[in-house]
Design a protein around this motif. Structure first.
Motif, PDB file in Angstrom:
ATOM      1  N   ILE A 111      44.314  33.881  40.042  1.00  0.00           N
ATOM      2  CA  ILE A 111      43.500  33.982  38.637  1.00  0.00           C
ATOM      3  C   ILE A 111      44.333  34.637  37.646  1.00  0.00           C
ATOM      4  N   SER A 123      37.070  43.039  40.858  1.00  0.00           N
ATOM      5  CA  SER A 123      35.504  42.412  40.203  1.00  0.00           C
ATOM      6  C   SER A 123      35.495  41.293  40.078  1.00  0.00           C
ATOM      7  N   GLU A 124      36.638  40.613  39.633  1.00  0.00           N
ATOM      8  CA  GLU A 124      36.850  39.012  39.590  1.00  0.00           C
ATOM      9  C   GLU A 124      36.548  38.352  40.783  1.00  0.00           C
ATOM     10  N   GLN A 152      37.630  30.770  31.369  1.00  0.00           N
ATOM     11  CA  GLN A 152      36.936  31.931  31.991  1.00  0.00           C
ATOM     12  C   GLN A 152      37.756  33.102  32.334  1.00  0.00           C
ATOM     13  N   ASP A 153      39.163  32.875  32.626  1.00  0.00           N
ATOM     14  CA  ASP A 153      40.127  33.733  32.981  1.00  0.00           C
ATOM     15  C   ASP A 153      40.503  34.371  31.678  1.00  0.00           C
ATOM     16  N   LEU A 173      40.782  43.116  39.425  1.00  0.00           N
ATOM     17  CA  LEU A 173      40.881  41.802  39.998  1.00  0.00           C
ATOM     18  C   LEU A 173      39.674  41.782  41.131  1.00  0.00           C
ATOM     19  N   ARG A 227      39.846  33.302  45.867  1.00  0.00           N
ATOM     20  CA  ARG A 227      40.506  33.843  44.589  1.00  0.00           C
ATOM     21  C   ARG A 227      41.689  34.814  45.066  1.00  0.00           C
ATOM     22  N   PHE A 235      38.480  42.772  30.487  1.00  0.00           N
ATOM     23  CA  PHE A 235      39.162  43.743  31.422  1.00  0.00           C
ATOM     24  C   PHE A 235      39.901  44.825  30.373  1.00  0.00           C
ATOM     25  N   ARG A 257      38.026  36.927  31.001  1.00  0.00           N
ATOM     26  CA  ARG A 257      37.865  37.964  31.729  1.00  0.00           C
ATOM     27  C   ARG A 257      38.919  39.267  31.595  1.00  0.00           C
ATOM     28  N   CYS A 272      38.394  38.636  43.715  1.00  0.00           N
ATOM     29  CA  CYS A 272      39.625  38.547  44.447  1.00  0.00           C
ATOM     30  C   CYS A 272      39.582  38.528  45.960  1.00  0.00           C
TER      31      CYS A 272
END
Lengths: 431, 431
Positions: free
Chosen positions: A39, A60-61, B49-50, A58, A4, B57, B53, A63
């Motif tokens: 993403i 925390s997602e 999902q993106d 990012l 990611r 955020f 998120r 990446c």
């Protein structure tokens, strides 16, 4: 395994719309091509807190790679390096050899702007040599160095810090891919994807939705394809990303589109209509290159500009006419003033006369005429804003004309008209 | 009190760079003008999902308002409404009156595309009437309705869901501001800000950094101003946002810029060079409107297109010439072929001859000539890629010429040349 990746574009001028961002999409495309999974692009202003939060979002997602653009310039609002240093737990230090290299780069700039205070430039740019301790330096393409910064404590994303100007960012990214082991390590394990595009012209997007349902009904395993459709400059683009093993699924899907949309599918190999037109104009064994010229009213030169976008277009494009006023249509393109009087400047007849006039004025094989009402004023019930007449004529006597009623703003109507013109040219050249 | 706001732009085509996003910056600008504080634009693909998120955020960053664009179309990858429903804790329900209204909107579309299966269109678009329960509907501008969705449980941001096409999004946003109490409530308490812009041409950005330091040294309370500088199409823009009480601070700063950059500051009232050129061409008491025409080689029509961007430009622009080849320079603009032979097509003399030729061909008061090497090929040591010669001549005998060495890609060089031309025109018209 998927890698990611995220992108942070900094700059209040980008966030507030004064400058349109080209870096986010470009980096995203690059990451896709490398098999990473971009993403999100987060566009934030020049405030350190907002940049930091975007990095944390990012991270925390999940990446493992974040690329940033912008905020490396000489002014005090250029803060990206410092924020990335904080994010990665690294102190900021002056890199003296880097400062010396930047001074060498600045020397010719100072001679170009002889009125400037050299001291002021050096102070402004000393800042550009202050970097997170231990960061890898990407050599400047302009005056700003880029950085590859890993977390001091480990365990987080690698951040690649790139300058804002695309002409600096793009070569720096390419060099970093080649030279930076840290960047390559962050990308390790990226999957291999294929990406294919179908382009259609002259149908609404909802037709593709129907075709997708038909594909599903016919047993095509669409869940193995990531398909996105969008309208772009008047065309429908269907882009599909898939793992190599799903190639037969994609082939079945593409075949179904070919069958259902034979008349409107004009590209299944990634080529644009611009490229196809130049391909058709190009010399082949049987004949030399064909030349083309446009006489444009409402588009005001946009078609000629589009035809000359690509290097080497001078083989086919000698020039063109911008005939905004009726006098210019008469004087430059030889349109009969009585014809304009009789049928109006926005008409099939005048479009055809412009196409012939462009051909004659430039000694071209193919002539294009465009005349329409781009608005916002000037429309009538009979000839509303958005009505555009187009004609294409060939020295061998072939001719095509058409009218369209285009929606949108003045800029939309002008831009869209050039797409309609290119498809009309393509049709004529295909015979 | 400040109202934080965020923007989510959805669409894999935007994330991957096939379409450049205009909505994020536009919405950000609108929010700024309303006194809200836009903190980020998150661009994400069509994956639910993106999108979710990105919403989370922005909510975690304290946004009380989030605007989304895109993902309301008829295809299966258009999922924004459903994701926002999930985010706000609301179930998705079919709104039958809305479905009926969309059917009415689709009727003319179906007559425009007579070959289509009407059933397919209705199925595709039924989806557009499935909305989060209790959401406020923003009536469609195209076929897609927008939504204002508050959290079912309270306590989170209000989400305004808007369609992707700018010509739908922009009027819908304006209507929502007028009609939606929920949207107005989310914006309640936004501070009042002023925003002013200074534009400079012909200096590097680092000079502004020096001026900011000088302002600080002179006791200007810069911390009360939010100043951002950026390079845009070859100009330096300095934008300052401040609370009304800080107006004297801004005035002091602007005055310092005026003093230090008298020769390069060309706009302190928000006007662009394009607007200034048209202001100078416009009729005044003493004389009628002055007309203008360009003969363009490397820019291929971009200057004429830029001159005709604004409505009403036909008063001043009759037309222009695209003279890409030497033959066209000779035939259309009357350039002496011996001159081209002698000094080369990219030269001060040919630029001047093009300016005169454009004036003569279009009976214009002001003529512009542009000839240069846009690259990537065609450069030599003596005449490298990026070298552009420009000339502006007036019917009264005045003339200005200049050359520039422009950096960047072919597209950059072509675009930048039009900015250089506009500044040269401005200088000539100012006398």
């Amino acid at each position: 395994m998927s890698v990611r990746a995220g992108i942070v574009v900094t700059g209040t001028e980008v966030l507030t719309g004064r400058v349109s961002d080209r870096n986010g999409p470009w980096l995203s495309e690059q990451l896709l091509a490398l098999g990473a999974d971009p993403i999100a692009i987060a566009v934030v202003g020049d405030r350190p807190q907002d940049i930091l939060r975007a990095l944390r979002f990012l991270a925390s997602e999940g990446c493992s790679l974040i690329a940033t653009s912008g905020g490396l310039g000489p002014t005090a609002d250029d803060l990206t390096a410092a924020v990335v240093g904080e994010f990665q737990g690294r102190e900021m230090v002056l890199d003296e050899p880097l400062q010396a290299r930047i001074a060498v780069i600045l020397a010719p700039l100072m001679s170009r702007w002889p009125d400037l205070d050299p001291e002021a430039i050096l102070i402004s740019n000393r800042k550009q040599a202050v970097i997170p301790a231990g960061a890898e330096i990407l050599e400047p393409v302009g005056t700003a160095p880029g950085l590859v910064v890993t977390p001091l404590a480990g365990g987080g994303p690698t951040v690649v810090v790139l300058p804002g100007p695309p002409r600096e960012l793009q070569p720096m990214w390419t060099a970093a891919l080649r030279d930076s082991e840290q960047l390559r390590a962050a990308l390790a394990g990226a999957a291999e994807y294929r990406r294919d595009m179908l382009r259609l012209y002259g149908i609404p997007e909802s037709e593709i939705a129907a075709t997708l349902r038909a594909a599903q009904d016919a047993g095509v395993e669409l869940e193995r394809l990531e398909i996105t459709t969008c309208l772009r400059r008047g065309e429908v683009e269907v882009v599909t990303r898939y793992e190599p093993a799903a190639a037969p699924v994609y082939d079945a899907f593409a075949q179904l589109v070919r069958e259902r949309h034979a008349r409107t599918l004009f590209s299944d190999d990634g080529t644009t209509v611009d490229e196809q037109v130049f391909g058709l104009l190009r010399a082949d064994g049987a004949r030399p290159v064909q030349t083309i010229a446009a006489a444009e009213s409402c588009t005001g030169g946009l078609l000629s500009a589009r035809l000359t976008e690509r290097p080497g277009s001078s083989d086919a494009v000698r020039g063109g006419l911008v005939v905004y006023s009726d006098e210019a249509k008469v004087k430059l393109a030889g349109v009969d003033p009585a014809l304009i009087e009789h049928v109006g400047a926005v008409s099939e007849e005048v479009a055809a006369a412009l196409a012939d006039g462009a051909r004659a004025a430039l000694d071209a094989d193919v002539g294009v005429g465009i005349t329409g009402i781009a608005g916002p004023g000037g429309g009538t019930a009979e000839k509303p804003v958005g009505l555009v007449w187009l004609a294409v004529s060939h020295g061998d006597g072939r001719r095509l004309t058409r009218s369209v009623n285009l929606p949108g703003s003045r800029a939309d109507i002008r831009d869209r008209s050039t797409t309609v013109a290119l498809h009309l040219i393509r049709r004529l050249l295909l015979g």
